[in-house]
Write a protein that holds these residues in place. Structure first.
Motif, PDB file in Angstrom:
ATOM      1  N   PHE A  16    -108.743 -66.712 -29.414  1.00 63.78           N
ATOM      2  CA  PHE A  16    -108.971 -67.834 -28.961  1.00 63.78           C
ATOM      3  C   PHE A  16    -107.996 -68.992 -29.173  1.00 63.78           C
ATOM      4  N   LEU A  17    -107.353 -69.849 -27.801  1.00 61.22           N
ATOM      5  CA  LEU A  17    -107.350 -70.729 -28.199  1.00 61.22           C
ATOM      6  C   LEU A  17    -108.603 -71.960 -27.464  1.00 61.22           C
ATOM      7  N   ASP A  18    -109.006 -72.287 -28.166  1.00 57.38           N
ATOM      8  CA  ASP A  18    -109.940 -73.412 -27.706  1.00 57.38           C
ATOM      9  C   ASP A  18    -109.458 -75.167 -27.356  1.00 57.38           C
ATOM     10  N   PHE A  19    -109.763 -74.362 -26.164  1.00 57.15           N
ATOM     11  CA  PHE A  19    -108.973 -75.408 -24.993  1.00 57.15           C
ATOM     12  C   PHE A  19    -110.693 -76.446 -24.491  1.00 57.15           C
ATOM     13  N   SER A  20    -111.618 -76.567 -25.804  1.00 52.51           N
ATOM     14  CA  SER A  20    -112.758 -77.061 -24.901  1.00 52.51           C
ATOM     15  C   SER A  20    -112.814 -77.809 -26.253  1.00 52.51           C
ATOM     16  N   SER A  21    -112.453 -77.688 -27.530  1.00 48.99           N
ATOM     17  CA  SER A  21    -112.440 -78.331 -29.076  1.00 48.99           C
ATOM     18  C   SER A  21    -114.841 -77.806 -29.010  1.00 48.99           C
ATOM     19  N   GLN A  22    -114.070 -76.968 -28.892  1.00 49.26           N
ATOM     20  CA  GLN A  22    -116.400 -75.934 -29.515  1.00 49.26           C
ATOM     21  C   GLN A  22    -116.843 -77.322 -27.740  1.00 49.26           C
ATOM     22  N   LEU A  23    -117.563 -78.056 -28.009  1.00 51.02           N
ATOM     23  CA  LEU A  23    -118.202 -78.743 -27.491  1.00 51.02           C
ATOM     24  C   LEU A  23    -117.806 -80.627 -27.171  1.00 51.02           C
ATOM     25  N   TRP A  36    -110.211 -70.590 -24.897  1.00 48.89           N
ATOM     26  CA  TRP A  36    -111.890 -70.179 -24.374  1.00 48.89           C
ATOM     27  C   TRP A  36    -111.607 -71.781 -23.752  1.00 48.89           C
ATOM     28  N   PRO A  37    -111.707 -71.689 -22.634  1.00 48.89           N
ATOM     29  CA  PRO A  37    -111.859 -72.792 -21.664  1.00 48.89           C
ATOM     30  C   PRO A  37    -113.017 -73.601 -21.637  1.00 48.89           C
ATOM     31  N   PHE A  38    -113.173 -75.086 -21.434  1.00 49.41           N
ATOM     32  CA  PHE A  38    -114.299 -75.682 -21.410  1.00 49.41           C
ATOM     33  C   PHE A  38    -114.288 -75.494 -19.533  1.00 49.41           C
ATOM     34  N   ALA A  39    -115.805 -75.098 -19.230  1.00 52.23           N
ATOM     35  CA  ALA A  39    -115.604 -74.142 -18.013  1.00 52.23           C
ATOM     36  C   ALA A  39    -117.042 -75.324 -17.492  1.00 52.23           C
ATOM     37  N   ALA A  40    -116.579 -76.272 -16.538  1.00 51.81           N
ATOM     38  CA  ALA A  40    -118.082 -76.780 -15.690  1.00 51.81           C
ATOM     39  C   ALA A  40    -118.449 -76.673 -14.171  1.00 51.81           C
ATOM     40  N   GLY A  41    -119.240 -76.358 -13.438  1.00 56.62           N
ATOM     41  CA  GLY A  41    -119.351 -76.613 -12.275  1.00 56.62           C
ATOM     42  C   GLY A  41    -118.469 -75.685 -11.417  1.00 56.62           C
ATOM     43  N   ASN A  42    -117.752 -76.916 -11.012  1.00 53.75           N
ATOM     44  CA  ASN A  42    -116.049 -76.207  -9.971  1.00 53.75           C
ATOM     45  C   ASN A  42    -115.018 -76.329 -10.695  1.00 53.75           C
ATOM     46  N   ARG A  43    -114.875 -76.851 -12.071  1.00 56.35           N
ATOM     47  CA  ARG A  43    -114.106 -77.275 -12.659  1.00 56.35           C
ATOM     48  C   ARG A  43    -113.889 -76.964 -14.107  1.00 56.35           C
ATOM     49  N   LEU A  44    -112.199 -76.309 -14.307  1.00 58.06           N
ATOM     50  CA  LEU A  44    -111.856 -76.516 -15.738  1.00 58.06           C
ATOM     51  C   LEU A  44    -110.954 -77.577 -16.384  1.00 58.06           C
ATOM     52  N   GLN A  45    -111.686 -78.071 -17.221  1.00 57.71           N
ATOM     53  CA  GLN A  45    -111.337 -79.157 -17.786  1.00 57.71           C
ATOM     54  C   GLN A  45    -111.231 -78.681 -19.374  1.00 57.71           C
ATOM     55  N   ILE A  46    -109.695 -79.784 -19.181  1.00 56.22           N
ATOM     56  CA  ILE A  46    -109.120 -79.373 -20.664  1.00 56.22           C
ATOM     57  C   ILE A  46    -109.224 -80.361 -21.745  1.00 56.22           C
ATOM     58  N   ALA A  47    -109.376 -79.896 -22.903  1.00 56.72           N
ATOM     59  CA  ALA A  47    -110.115 -80.907 -24.427  1.00 56.72           C
ATOM     60  C   ALA A  47    -109.753 -80.056 -24.829  1.00 56.72           C
ATOM     61  N   PRO A  48    -108.630 -79.413 -25.297  1.00 62.74           N
ATOM     62  CA  PRO A  48    -107.423 -78.614 -26.607  1.00 62.74           C
ATOM     63  C   PRO A  48    -108.290 -80.687 -27.790  1.00 62.74           C
ATOM     64  N   PRO A  49    -108.606 -79.493 -29.325  1.00 61.20           N
ATOM     65  CA  PRO A  49    -107.249 -79.961 -30.359  1.00 61.20           C
ATOM     66  C   PRO A  49    -106.852 -81.014 -30.368  1.00 61.20           C
ATOM     67  N   GLU A  80     -96.695 -76.163 -28.481  1.00 63.54           N
ATOM     68  CA  GLU A  80     -96.639 -74.305 -28.070  1.00 63.54           C
ATOM     69  C   GLU A  80     -97.703 -73.917 -28.071  1.00 63.54           C
ATOM     70  N   ASP A  81     -98.688 -74.353 -28.244  1.00 63.23           N
ATOM     71  CA  ASP A  81    -100.208 -73.798 -28.201  1.00 63.23           C
ATOM     72  C   ASP A  81    -100.591 -74.321 -25.955  1.00 63.23           C
ATOM     73  N   LEU A  82    -100.168 -75.807 -27.385  1.00 66.44           N
ATOM     74  CA  LEU A  82    -100.369 -76.380 -25.787  1.00 66.44           C
ATOM     75  C   LEU A  82    -100.007 -76.128 -24.348  1.00 66.44           C
ATOM     76  N   VAL A  83     -98.832 -75.289 -24.252  1.00 64.35           N
ATOM     77  CA  VAL A  83     -98.638 -75.071 -23.121  1.00 64.35           C
ATOM     78  C   VAL A  83     -98.289 -74.021 -22.745  1.00 64.35           C
ATOM     79  N   ARG A  84     -98.897 -72.816 -24.004  1.00 61.31           N
ATOM     80  CA  ARG A  84     -99.172 -71.584 -24.160  1.00 61.31           C
ATOM     81  C   ARG A  84    -100.638 -71.513 -23.188  1.00 61.31           C
ATOM     82  N   GLY A  85    -101.320 -72.235 -23.424  1.00 63.78           N
ATOM     83  CA  GLY A  85    -103.178 -72.468 -22.816  1.00 63.78           C
ATOM     84  C   GLY A  85    -103.133 -72.821 -21.312  1.00 63.78           C
TER      85      GLY A  85
END
Length: 472
Positions: free
Chosen positions: A71-78, A430-443, A449-454
């Protein structure tokens, strides 16, 4: 960047006993699940309704479960793992500190604690004087409020709706979103007000300038009606985090500062989520021409490798306790292992040019791609953000701004958004999901390359959101 930190060990992961293991070990996974479900009490959850995913390994911007699913960690965990999983600089700093002095009580002076405090003060606001260390963000908020109340002699705290400040007593009362509701009013001297949010304006504003003007007028009226002489501080997330990545419109934060000065109120910037590089600055307020009196931090200060938070304290507030004791303290305040990782964070930021790459990737890669999403996908009502911190506001009707799912949706009402999140996870993100939003917060160390792939994965998942669109 993460490519430079490739793990050389040929094993897939290392188990609890230090043994090399391979993915697909169902017995190992079963034991992790059984121990978790048998003995761990999880936050914000109905214990019988959850099935936490067992994780075997993390590296850079990626983590793996026991079956080897990546999983690409697009939420930097929390939104804390700013330097990614297993950064060798952070791991080495903790190991070396443990080898020479694992812990010491906060009443004693300690080299690494003092060094980290010095660096934080030097990278903070003009007039910053000292740091009080805590074990995390909620405690940082609690102590910032205590510092404000004790130094000012006033009790009342103003905080915004659409905010999250932590789950301890005063912090959860200050929180302006549904997680507060079930906790009742623990601190009766907290008052909420509306902050700016142009897309869903509480002030019928149509431009950022109107939103700023009307939001500040609302706040000033709130101050007057509550009584400025009763208000110790205004507390706000510099850039609102979990509640929508709400970047303040031009002039808003300086306007709040001006109101604080006019009425003798302290300004506390909550930087727990956005501090230490998330927006491309050491602290997010540094991009908005504003100087706070107190600043809370945690998460990114050492990427959560060892729990750590704190409060940056102005000279004036610091001096209020020169001749009288401050009534508070923590056994693990400024823990050496945590502080060692914090000092290493400063070194890594400089060596790897973290702030510069965050600004570059945000402006050159993320923002143009999200603009493309808004043009391509009807379900994207708005995109907003800065640095490596962005949000996609998902709607079923662009004209009315009706959200993809209702406010605080659960169960069947949340099914459309859950389907979008499931599409992301099925594709390895693995997205940062909240309410009705996809939020983007990768490490912040994620490779381009991984940022584009995500972002490609999110692009495909938005097709699912589009399938629920009902507007014209």
């Amino acid at each position: 960047m993460q490519e430079q930190r490739s793990i050389t060990n040929m094993a897939d992961y290392i188990d609890l006993n230090g043994a090399e293991q391979s993915f697909g070990d169902t017995d190992a996974q079963r034991e992790v699940r059984q121990n978790d479900r048998g003995y761990v009490f999880h936050s914000w959850s109905a214990q019988g309704a959850i099935n936490p995913l067992p994780i075997a390994k993390g590296e850079g911007a990626t983590f793996w479960d026991y079956d080897g699913n990546e999983f690409l960690d697009f939420s930097s965990q929390l939104v804390n793992l700013n330097l990614g999983h297993q950064h060798p600089g952070l791991v080495k700093a903790i190991q070396e500190q443990a080898g020479r002095l694992a812990t010491i009580q906060p009443a004693m002076a300690n080299d690494v604690r003092g060094e980290l405090a010095k660096r934080i003060v030097e990278h903070s606001f003009e007039g910053a004087r000292s740091v009080f260390f805590t074990n995390g963000g909620a405690e940082a908020i609690e102590y910032a409020v205590r510092l404000a109340r004790q130094s000012s002699g006033k009790r009342k705290i103003l905080s915004r709706y659409r905010s999250y400040h932590g789950s301890t007593g005063t912090a959860i009362t200050m929180t302006g979103e549904p997680r507060r509701w079930a906790n009742d009013v623990i601190d009766g001297e907290v008052v909420h007000f509306f902050g700016p949010f142009v897309y869903r304006s509480a002030f019928w504003a149509t431009t950022p300038e109107e939103e700023t003007e009307r939001a500040l007028a609302h706040l000033e009226q709130q101050i007057q009606l509550e009584g400025a002489s009763t208000i110790a501080a205004i507390v706000l997330e510099t850039v609102t985090g979990t509640n929508g990545v709400l970047v303040p419109p031009p002039g808003y934060l300086p306007g709040v500062r001006a109101l604080c000065d006019k009425y003798g109120i302290l300004l506390i910037c909550d930087e727990v989520m956005v501090g230490f590089g998330r927006t491309g600055e050491w602290f997010a307020y540094q991009a908005f021409d504003v100087k706070p009196d107190l600043v809370t931090f945690a998460k990114g200060v050492n990427s959560g490798y060892v729990p750590l938070g704190g409060v940056v304290i102005s000279e004036e507030i610091h001096n209020a306790f020169v001749d009288r004791p401050f009534p508070g303290g923590l056994t693990y305040s400024g823990h050496p292992l945590a502080c060692a990782a914090g000092v290493a964070t400063f070194d890594i930021f400089e060596a790897e040019g973290i702030l510069e790459r965050v600004r570059d990737l945000g402006a050159r890669v993320v923002e143009p791609r999200l603009r493309e999403f808004a043009e391509k996908h009807k379900s994207v009502g708005e995109y907003r953000g800065t640095g490596l911190f962005w949000a996609l506001e998902l709607v079923v009707d662009r004209e009315t701004h009706e959200p993809l799912v209702p406010f605080n949706a659960a169960g069947e009402a949340a099914a459309p958004f859950n389907a979008v999140v499931a599409a992301c996870k099925a594709a390895g993100l693995w997205p940062f999901a909240a309410g009705n939003r996809l939020q983007i917060a990768p490490p912040l160390v994620i490779s381009e390359e991984d940022l584009v792939r995500g972002l490609d994965i999110i692009d495909a998942a938005l097709d699912v959101a589009d399938s629920y669109y009902t507007g014209s």
